[in-house]
Each structure stands twice: as structure tokens, then as C-alpha cells.
Design a protein around this motif. Structure first.
Motif, PDB file in Angstrom:
ATOM      1  N   ARG A  36       0.819  -1.216   0.000  1.00 25.33           N
ATOM      2  CA  ARG A  36       0.000   0.000   0.000  1.00 25.33           C
ATOM      3  C   ARG A  36       0.851   1.263   0.000  1.00 25.33           C
ATOM      4  N   ARG A  48      -9.870   0.342 -15.436  1.00 28.87           N
ATOM      5  CA  ARG A  48     -10.141   0.593 -14.014  1.00 28.87           C
ATOM      6  C   ARG A  48      -9.113  -0.054 -13.090  1.00 28.87           C
ATOM      7  N   GLN A  49      -8.909  -1.367 -13.240  1.00 33.23           N
ATOM      8  CA  GLN A  49      -7.942  -2.017 -12.344  1.00 33.23           C
ATOM      9  C   GLN A  49      -6.511  -1.923 -12.873  1.00 33.23           C
ATOM     10  N   ALA A  79      -3.707  -4.994  -6.253  1.00 29.33           N
ATOM     11  CA  ALA A  79      -4.168  -3.684  -6.738  1.00 29.33           C
ATOM     12  C   ALA A  79      -5.597  -3.376  -6.315  1.00 29.33           C
ATOM     13  N   ASP A  80      -6.477  -4.343  -6.495  1.00 31.07           N
ATOM     14  CA  ASP A  80      -7.888  -4.096  -6.205  1.00 31.07           C
ATOM     15  C   ASP A  80      -8.161  -4.005  -4.702  1.00 31.07           C
ATOM     16  N   ASN A 124      -6.299  -0.899  -3.431  1.00 30.54           N
ATOM     17  CA  ASN A 124      -6.530   0.331  -4.193  1.00 30.54           C
ATOM     18  C   ASN A 124      -5.192   0.991  -4.582  1.00 30.54           C
ATOM     19  N   ILE A 125      -4.303   0.169  -5.149  1.00 25.28           N
ATOM     20  CA  ILE A 125      -2.965   0.635  -5.532  1.00 25.28           C
ATOM     21  C   ILE A 125      -2.888   0.648  -7.062  1.00 25.28           C
ATOM     22  N   PRO A 126      -2.369   1.725  -7.661  1.00 29.18           N
ATOM     23  CA  PRO A 126      -2.278   1.762  -9.132  1.00 29.18           C
ATOM     24  C   PRO A 126      -1.402   0.619  -9.659  1.00 29.18           C
ATOM     25  N   TYR A 162      -9.502  -5.799 -17.463  1.00 26.87           N
ATOM     26  CA  TYR A 162      -9.136  -5.006 -16.277  1.00 26.87           C
ATOM     27  C   TYR A 162      -8.763  -3.565 -16.628  1.00 26.87           C
TER      28      TYR A 162
END
Lengths: 305, 225
Positions: A189, A237-238, A212-213, A216-218, A234
Motif C-alpha cells: 500500500r 479501471r484495475q 491492486a484491487d 486500491n494501488i495503481p 481489467y
């Protein structure tokens, strides 16, 4: 030399294909070894005559470039080597381009791998890219190679909450608590961007599902062309972007060359390999046409009796 | 007993891992179980290596067909294992990175394993060309649609696609072949892929529940009751 090479290649291949197309009008099939011969010519002639093409980045590639560009210097970028030697010629240009771009922009780069074979490849990247091209960058300060750990997606499940539960040291046995680059990093994170380069299991998909999901990490991806279609669901968005096959690598290399004059003479295996890929695709298309010609003429012959 | 203990372990681990996603107090246990999983995963290497040696040694001992290849496999395996395990020729010694430059392991990796792997993968191009020639025939409407899509993708993955249609103004850029190739990937392909993924996910959920509840026991080497 380049032009003469293109002319010779095109003449040899076009004449051969024309002959096969004329043959197919009688409904005759092409033997497998003739297809292999043409494919051999298509991949070797561009390499012999150094035939290259200019590239323009598509949005799916440009998004990754822009993301690395937009991050403030000193941001943490994790690059995972999730591939082995068989896939390396196709995806290694991507990981090399990501490393070059990230370090040139002044980011901190963390190398790791979910594949056992990835550790040797990341060590090669350190030796062949970072040390000769960025002699001012210091191991443990500007970049680090933490290597491979067994467990596939299980590794991600742990490092998304705590790196040190899985990685106590880097590949050289240096404690992560004693290196400057890991100061303030507890888990995934704390990364500003993660990039998975691969094309198999575990790979981009596992990075989406387990890191990532939920965190919430690019995440950005680079994958072999055969696996790319499975990752497009994906995007965007992901996955902020995806380098699909050697074409993606070539587009990224062209972006780097365009924006960074210092890389004007850098090796560009992606762009170099686009010559053989372009000709190989044309050959495949030509053989599909020839196959259909012989199919229809054979059918008509059968109907006519 | 032999059946009940593994079923109980599966039930506890499965339940805790599910709960750890939804209830923060159980999160820590979920992390610990993930670490146990990673430790157990390491033993797969011992099992894999042991199995490889057992099968090929047996083949050599019995001098079965192509036993010579088994000799190469066993020798290659033992040599690479020794190079990595004892860090032979490693400039940094036993504590250094197994893939340190100059080490025997890295030399073998770079000069034997790497080119062999790449060669095998490169052969795909020849088989793909041959398979495309035989498979892409416009026999009906469905096959024709597939054929047209394949042409767009093939051309879109080369610079020629942009050369041929780069003149199309930006407002109609979707008609440029590379963008059409991406559209095929992110729209029709996405729809199909998502349907498959959702189907697989539902299958995984159902199978996981069967495992956790002890209905599915084939992984224990016994038939379901």
C-alpha cells in the motif's frame, strides 16, 4: 542498406506468395514446410537487413508512460518479474524500458518476482541496465532487488499488509530495515505504482486480484501477446495501462526516445523486433488468403464434378 | 481419522480466510494462514525435484525408450541444483545472491537455460502460421467474422496499420486500424472474457464451498461419499 534490404525482402516474399496464390487457384493446398520456409524468411530478413519502423504509442501504452511521468521524483515503483526465459525475448524489453524510465525520472525502484526464474532476470536487469546506464544510482537507496519468494498469490496476500513478514532481506542478504529505500515502507500500500511484467500464472491477473484491487494501488501491466486479451477486461479501471506483446514494448521505447534525448542511442529490442513481427503478420495474412482461395476453388471443382 | 483431520483443517482454514476479508479481528489469522501456505508451497519444490529424480532414475535403470534424454535431465538437474545450492563460483560467497553476476548458476542460466527457453517459444511463430492457414477458412458467417477480426488484429499489431490509416482525422480515429484492434480487445473481447471469468469465478466459489464443507474429498485420494 535499409532500403535495399526492404526491396530484396519484399521481392523474394511477394514473388513466392504470388506463385503460391496462383497454385491455390487450382485448389491445391500448401505444404507445411513451405509455410515454415516463408515464416523463416519473414523473421530472418528484417533482422539481417535491420528493417525497423517508426512507432506511435496507443492510449493503453501512453497511460503508463504518463503515469510514471506525472509521479513526483522519489516515488516508489515496484516492478515484478513474473516470467521466465521462454517469455523473456518478448517481455524483457518492457521491464528494461520501465526501469530506464523510472530511474531517469528519479523514482525509487523495487524489483521482485513471483516466478522463481524471475530472480535471475531481475539480477540481469540490474547488471545490464541499472549499473552501466545509471552509475550514480545506489543499491539500497535508489533501487533494490528483493528477489523471489515461493507462494504465488500467497506472497501478495502477505505483502499487501506487511513486506517484512515475507521479505526480511534483499537478494544479497541485506536486512530491509537497514536500507534507505525501505524507510517508511510497510506494505504494498506504500507503493505509488506497481508494474507486473509477465504473461502466465502468477502474473498480472493475480496482481489485480490480490494486490491492486483490495489495496486500491495503481497497477500497470506488461504481458506476452498471447496473454494480453485476458488482461484487457481489467483496463482501464484495475489496470491503468497494458503493454501487449512486442508491439507494446516498441511503443513504450518510442515514447522514451521521444521524451528523453539521453536515450537516443539506447538499445531498442522492441522496435528492432517489430520488423520480423510485421513481416510475420503479413505472411500469416497472406497464407490465410491463400488458404481461402484454395478452399473455394477446391469446393468449386468438387461441385463442377 | 485419516479423513477427518484434513477435512477439519480445510474447514477451519477456508472459513478463517473467508472471514478475514469481511471481519478485521480475523484479518491477522488470515495473514498467518497465508504465511503457512507460502511455507508449504516451498515443499512443493522438494516434491517436484524428488519426483523428477524418481521417474527419470527409474527410466534409466530400466533402459526404457529414450532413456538417454533422462540422463541429460538428471545430470542437468543435479548440476544446476548444486550450482545454486552451494553457490559455486559465486563472487560474493555463500551469503550472496544466487543469481550474482559471474556465478556458475547465473552463467548457466544466461547461456544455456535462457537461449533454450527462448528457442522453444520462438517455434510458436511457425506453428501459429501453419495453424492459421488451416483454421481461418470462411466456411460460414461466424468463421468470416472471426477472419475479419483476425485481419484487423494482425494488421493493428504492426506499424503498417497506422501507415495505412494514419491519415484518418482524429475525430474518426476509431477507424484507424490500431484503434480498431484495441476496440476489438476492449469491447467484444472484454464481453466474452468477462462472461468466462464470471463463470469461472462462480465455479470456484461452488467448488471452494464443497471443499470447505467436506462434500468434495477427491483431493484426499478418496471418492466422494
Amino acid at each position: 542498406m535499409n532500403n535495399i534490404g526492404i526491396i530484396i525482402s519484399v521481392v523474394i516474399i511477394v514473388l513466392g506468395l504470388l506463385w503460391l496464390a496462383i497454385r491455390s487457384l487450382t485448389g491445391r493446398e500448401v505444404e507445411r514446410r513451405i509455410i515454415f520456409l516463408f515464416m523463416g524468411l519473414a523473421v530472418s530478413l528484417p533482422l539481417i537487413f535491420n528493417i525497423t519502423f517508426s512507432e506511435k504509442a496507443t492510449p493503453v501504452v501512453r497511460n503508463i508512460f504518463n503515469k510514471i511521468e506525472s509521479l513526483p521524483a522519489g516515488s516508489r515503483i515496484l516492478i515484478s518479474f513474473d516470467y521466465g526465459p521462454s517469455m523473456a525475448p518478448e517481455v524483457e524489453p518492457m521491464s528494461n524500458a520501465f526501469i530506464r524510465h523510472s530511474l531517469a525520472k528519479g523514482h525509487k525502484v523495487i524489483l521482485m518476482g513471483l516466478w522463481a526464474t524471475g530472480q535471475s532476470l531481475s539480477a540481469t536487469a540490474v547488471q545490464d541496465i541499472i549499473k552501466p546506464e545509471f552509475p550514480d544510482k545506489i543499491d539500497g537507496v535508489d533501487y533494490i532487488n528483493i528477489g523471489y519468494k515461493a507462494g504465488n498469490q500467497g506472497v501478495l496476500n502477505v505483502i499487501i499488509t506487511d513486506f517484512r513478514k515475507m521479505y526480511a532481506t534483499d537478494v544479497n542478504g541485506v536486512n530491509l530495515d537497514s536500507v534507505a529505500i525501505f524507510k517508511g515502507i510497510k506494505s504494498l500500500r506504500d507503493m505509488d505504482l506497481m508494474i507486473s511484467v509477465g504473461g502466465g500464472f502468477p502474473g498480472v491477473k493475480e496482481w489485480v486480484l490480490f494486490a491492486a484491487d483490495p489495496g486500491n494501488i495503481p497497477l500497470a501491466g506488461g504481458s506476452a501477446a498471447v496473454s494480453a486479451p485476458t488482461y484487457y477486461p481489467y483496463y482501464p479501471r484495475q489496470l491503468i495501462g497494458l503493454l501487449g506483446g512486442i508491439k507494446g514494448a516498441a511503443e513504450y521505447e518510442s515514447e522514451i526516445k521521444k521524451h528523453y534525448p539521453r536515450f537516443a542511442d539506447m538499445p531498442t529490442p522492441g522496435i528492432k523486433m517489430m520488423g520480423p513481427q510485421t513481416l510475420a503478420h503479413l505472411i500469416v495474412m497472406a497464407f490465410i488468403v491463400i488458404g481461402n482461395l484454395s478452399f473455394f476453388f477446391a469446393k468449386r471443382k468438387k461441385i463442377d464434378g | 481419522m485419516k479423513r477427518n483431520i484434513p477435512v477439519a483443517i480445510t474447514f477451519i482454514v477456508g472459513t478463517v480466510l473467508i472471514l478475514s476479508v469481511f471481519f478485521p479481528p480475523v484479518e491477522r489469522m488470515g495473514e498467518d494462514f497465508s504465511i503457512f501456505f507460502d511455507i508449504i508451497a516451498v515443499f512443493a519444490f522438494f516434491l517436484g525435484g524428488g519426483n523428477l529424480l524418481r521417474i527419470h532414475s527409474d527410466k534409466i535403470y530400466r533402459k526404457q525408450k529414450d532413456w538417454g534424454f533422462s540422463v541429460v535431465t538428471v545430470v542437468g538437474f543435479c548440476f544446476m541444483l548444486a550450482a545454486g545450492l552451494f553457490k559455486l563460483w559465486n563472487p560474493g560467497g555463500i551469503a550472496a545472491d544466487v543469481a550474482a553476476p559471474g556465478s556458475l548458476f547465473q552463467l548457466m542460466y544466461n547461456w544455456i537455460f535462457n537461449p533454450l527457453g527462448a528457442t522453444m517459444y520462438a517455434l510458436l511463430a511457425f506453428y501459429v502460421a501453419s495453424a492459421s492457414y488451416r483454421a481461418f477458412r470462411a466456411k460460414n458467417i461466424d468463421a468470416t467474422i472471426l477472419l475479419v477480426a483476425s485481419f484487423i488484429i494482425l494488421l493493428g499489431r504492426t506499424p503498417l496499420g497506422m501507415y495505412a490509416t494514419g491519415w484518418i482525422p482524429e475525430s474518426f480515429s476509431i477507424l484507424q486500424i490500431p484503434n480498431m484492434a484495441i476496440w476489438i480487445m476492449v469491447s467484444p473481447n472484454l464481453a466474452g472474457q468477462r462472461a468466462i471469468m464470471i463463470g469461472i469465478a462462480l465455479g470456484v466459489v461452488s467448488m471452494s464451498l464443497r471443499l470447505i464443507l467436506g462434500v468434495e474429498r477427491t483431493y484426499l485420494g478418496v471418492d466422494n461419499e
